[in-house]
Design a protein around this motif. Sequence first.
Motif, PDB file in Angstrom:
ATOM      1  N   ASP A  44       0.797  -1.228   0.000  1.00  0.00           N
ATOM      2  CA  ASP A  44       0.000   0.000   0.000  1.00  0.00           C
ATOM      3  C   ASP A  44       0.833   1.284   0.000  1.00  0.00           C
ATOM      4  OD1 ASP A  44       0.996  -0.344   2.544  1.00  0.00           O
ATOM      5  OD2 ASP A  44      -0.887   0.067   3.573  1.00  0.00           O
ATOM      6  N   GLY A  45       2.142   1.161  -0.055  1.00  0.00           N
ATOM      7  CA  GLY A  45       3.018   2.324  -0.056  1.00  0.00           C
ATOM      8  C   GLY A  45       4.460   1.893   0.131  1.00  0.00           C
ATOM      9  N   ARG A  77       6.154   6.250   5.887  1.00  0.00           N
ATOM     10  CA  ARG A  77       5.495   5.491   4.824  1.00  0.00           C
ATOM     11  C   ARG A  77       4.828   6.495   3.907  1.00  0.00           C
ATOM     12  NH1 ARG A  77       2.454   0.634   5.098  1.00  0.00           N
ATOM     13  NH2 ARG A  77       4.425  -0.215   5.796  1.00  0.00           N
ATOM     14  N   PRO A  79       2.081   6.400   1.378  1.00  0.00           N
ATOM     15  CA  PRO A  79       1.016   5.599   0.764  1.00  0.00           C
ATOM     16  C   PRO A  79       0.794   6.010  -0.695  1.00  0.00           C
ATOM     17  CG  PRO A  79       0.315   6.418   2.908  1.00  0.00           C
ATOM     18  CD  PRO A  79       1.588   7.142   2.536  1.00  0.00           C
ATOM     19  N   TRP A  80       0.472   5.041  -1.525  1.00  0.00           N
ATOM     20  CA  TRP A  80       0.208   5.328  -2.944  1.00  0.00           C
ATOM     21  C   TRP A  80      -0.878   6.392  -3.045  1.00  0.00           C
ATOM     22  CZ3 TRP A  80       4.415   3.253  -3.756  1.00  0.00           C
ATOM     23  CH2 TRP A  80       4.718   1.912  -3.614  1.00  0.00           C
TER      24      TRP A  80
END
Length: 116
Positions: A44-45, A77, A79-80
């Motif tokens: 997710d990232g 992180r 995230p996309w």
Amino acid sequence: MDRAGVNAICAGFPGADVSDPWGGGHDAWKVGGKMFACIGAMGDGVSVKTDSIETAQLVIEAGHGIKAPYFHRSWVRLPWGMVEDAEVEERLRTSYALIRAGLTKKAQAALAPFTP
């Protein structure tokens, strides 16, 4: 940005290699055996190193990242979809440069030149 995009960028860094040290589909990018980027099994990232805990906190407060689970507080992180692709690439380059600079002089000399 997505997993393929991050992997393409990281693959272009001198001496960078990828492994799955914990199994289960992680992409842990390393230089000189030290990790500079990690995509978790959830995909997710990407988690990257910053130069300090304060910088990581600023990234989080600005809404450009979140705390990277299981990592030191100097990691974030991304995230996309939370930040533009250009910022993800810049943070990958910075993380790589930080980790590379921490390698021994001998290990650094064995790598091709890199301009952050």
